[in-house]
Motif scaffolding. Sequence first.
Motif, PDB file in Angstrom:
ATOM      1  N   ALA A   8       0.752  -1.106   0.039  1.00 56.73           N
ATOM      2  CA  ALA A   8       0.032  -0.152   0.133  1.00 56.73           C
ATOM      3  C   ALA A   8       0.779   1.279  -0.052  1.00 56.73           C
ATOM      4  O   ALA A   8       0.513   2.409  -0.513  1.00 56.73           O
ATOM      5  CB  ALA A   8      -0.877  -0.011   1.276  1.00 56.73           C
ATOM      6  N   ASN A  47       1.539   2.294  -3.588  1.00 56.14           N
ATOM      7  CA  ASN A  47       0.220   2.133  -4.414  1.00 56.14           C
ATOM      8  C   ASN A  47       0.164   3.308  -5.530  1.00 56.14           C
ATOM      9  O   ASN A  47      -0.148   2.875  -6.751  1.00 56.14           O
ATOM     10  CB  ASN A  47      -0.884   2.133  -3.409  1.00 56.14           C
ATOM     11  N   LYS A  66       0.452   2.651  -9.614  1.00 54.14           N
ATOM     12  CA  LYS A  66      -0.535   3.003 -10.918  1.00 54.14           C
ATOM     13  C   LYS A  66       0.221   3.540 -11.911  1.00 54.14           C
ATOM     14  O   LYS A  66      -0.148   3.573 -13.085  1.00 54.14           O
ATOM     15  CB  LYS A  66      -1.401   4.174 -10.009  1.00 54.14           C
ATOM     16  N   ALA A  82     -13.857   0.199  -8.219  1.00 51.78           N
ATOM     17  CA  ALA A  82     -12.474   0.174  -8.691  1.00 51.78           C
ATOM     18  C   ALA A  82     -12.057   1.402  -9.296  1.00 51.78           C
ATOM     19  O   ALA A  82     -12.599   2.123  -9.966  1.00 51.78           O
ATOM     20  CB  ALA A  82     -12.007  -1.107  -9.525  1.00 51.78           C
ATOM     21  N   THR A  83     -10.586   1.699  -9.324  1.00 50.25           N
ATOM     22  CA  THR A  83      -9.901   2.960 -10.194  1.00 50.25           C
ATOM     23  C   THR A  83      -9.459   2.641 -11.292  1.00 50.25           C
ATOM     24  O   THR A  83      -8.570   1.421 -11.536  1.00 50.25           O
ATOM     25  CB  THR A  83      -8.999   3.645  -9.258  1.00 50.25           C
ATOM     26  N   ASP A  86      -6.760  -0.174  -6.667  1.00 52.80           N
ATOM     27  CA  ASP A  86      -7.511  -0.082  -5.756  1.00 52.80           C
ATOM     28  C   ASP A  86      -8.704  -0.962  -5.723  1.00 52.80           C
ATOM     29  O   ASP A  86      -9.929  -0.785  -5.202  1.00 52.80           O
ATOM     30  CB  ASP A  86      -8.167   1.242  -5.299  1.00 52.80           C
ATOM     31  N   THR A 145     -10.581  -4.279  -4.260  1.00 53.59           N
ATOM     32  CA  THR A 145     -10.557  -5.037  -2.973  1.00 53.59           C
ATOM     33  C   THR A 145     -11.323  -6.665  -3.180  1.00 53.59           C
ATOM     34  O   THR A 145     -11.731  -6.482  -4.197  1.00 53.59           O
ATOM     35  CB  THR A 145     -11.765  -4.195  -1.994  1.00 53.59           C
ATOM     36  N   PRO A 165      -3.825  -3.306  -3.114  1.00 55.82           N
ATOM     37  CA  PRO A 165      -2.752  -2.980  -2.240  1.00 55.82           C
ATOM     38  C   PRO A 165      -3.105  -3.783  -1.036  1.00 55.82           C
ATOM     39  O   PRO A 165      -4.320  -4.064  -0.592  1.00 55.82           O
ATOM     40  CB  PRO A 165      -3.146  -1.628  -2.043  1.00 55.82           C
TER      41      PRO A 165
END
Length: 476
Positions: free
Chosen positions: A289, A292, A296, A341-342, A367, A369, A388
């Motif tokens: 994390a 992160n 990206k 999500a990104t 990002d 999950t 992350p």
Amino acid sequence: MREYRKFYIGGKWVDPVSTDSLDVINPATEQIAGTISLGNSADVDRAVAAARRAFPSFSSTSRQERLDLLKAIAAEYQRRIAEIAAAITEEMGAPAWLARGPQAALGAKHIAVGINVLEHFAFDELKGTTLIAREPIGVCALITPWNWPINQITCKVVPALAVGCTIVLKPSEIAPFSAQLWTEILDAAGVPAGVFNLVNGDGPTVGAALSRHPDIDLVSFTGSTRAGIEVARAAAPTVKRVHQELGGKSPNIILADANMDEAVARGVKAVMTNSGQTCTAPTRMLVPASVNARVKDIARNATDTVLVGTPNSNATMGPVVSQAQWAKIQTLIKSGIDEGATLIAGGLGKPEGLEKGYYVRPTVFADVTADMTIAREEIFGPVLAIMPYADEAEAIRIANDTPYGLAGYVQSGSLDNARRVMRQIRAGQIHLNGAPPDLTAPFGGYKMSGNGREWGEAAFHEFLETKSVIGFEPGA
């Protein structure tokens, strides 16, 4: 246009019992590339009967006879390898570099590995006064997928032939061209009549008929977990052996001490290769994390280098195999967007300038999950989920939080660290620090990724029964 209307049964090209046919679509053009016949249960009965008749004599052949046969197949395969590559490009859209390189070359490598294993394989082993004899299991149904078509055919057919089994092959009806050429190769190499048989058809008809057939001793299936469950159900009443290589959702754990630029870029490339249509693709990238934001940027830049285009261009990525596959991938990309999500690269729709053909935009989400659909379902397309983690323990927990267990990847600046983490991942094959495939290593999965192993010596054991002969040697 290719016309493959006949099946190969009993050493001859024969007309099918069924009159049904299927047009095979070139995914790069959406045009018809050829037509095949679709078999039915009567076609399966004929092929199984031919394989059953051939089994007593072929199972009694010597090691040297089978070595000579495999060497003849290897020579014929090399003679026609360019044709195989061209067929793979037509049937499933692989870029020319990929079809000529990894796709077609893997077939030759599996044959070479099979020859080497057969030269040294111990069929008989004495344990005290007891002989452990390994004998061919019998008639084998081999059901293969479309994503690495000749690879999956050769990694099943070669060990089956090597140990003395007879075969009925049902390749994917979506990508059947390379299977036709493979059959022509075996015929030219002198495979005895009935030892190898080809029946085209779909899973619910030919696949199911093979799976439930009482004269089939083993079914080896590669495909989706959903279809694998149906194969096992159909096979259960006859208590035949079922070997399966199924789905995957492989984790790629990048540890904090890894070279982040190199590891992330390598992970992106691995997902996009073959348009993401690889069961072992490292589609879940687990990153610290603390880095992160940097990850990206690296992933976005790496994705920008993936050139999508027609197979005969200089593209690094071609189309996915079908309209149905394209639509499934779009649905899953949309789920990633909808679930929060990104999206850092790619997204919905086709790449600009590629309106014709089943092309997907190389897509990366960050990002992500563990509860999101894109983190749980096998997408089988060029879609990467970056997840992350807070510490190493959480990375391992996320990696194992999946019903699948086909492959895993660990990247670290320390090989000792990578080895330590590897021990805690529940998957059948782990790659450390970008190590390339090893075709002699057992290949297969834990959990819902299947059972049994392919490749190398491990594959031989899948096609053998074990007989204990007690008192083979006199006791003391």
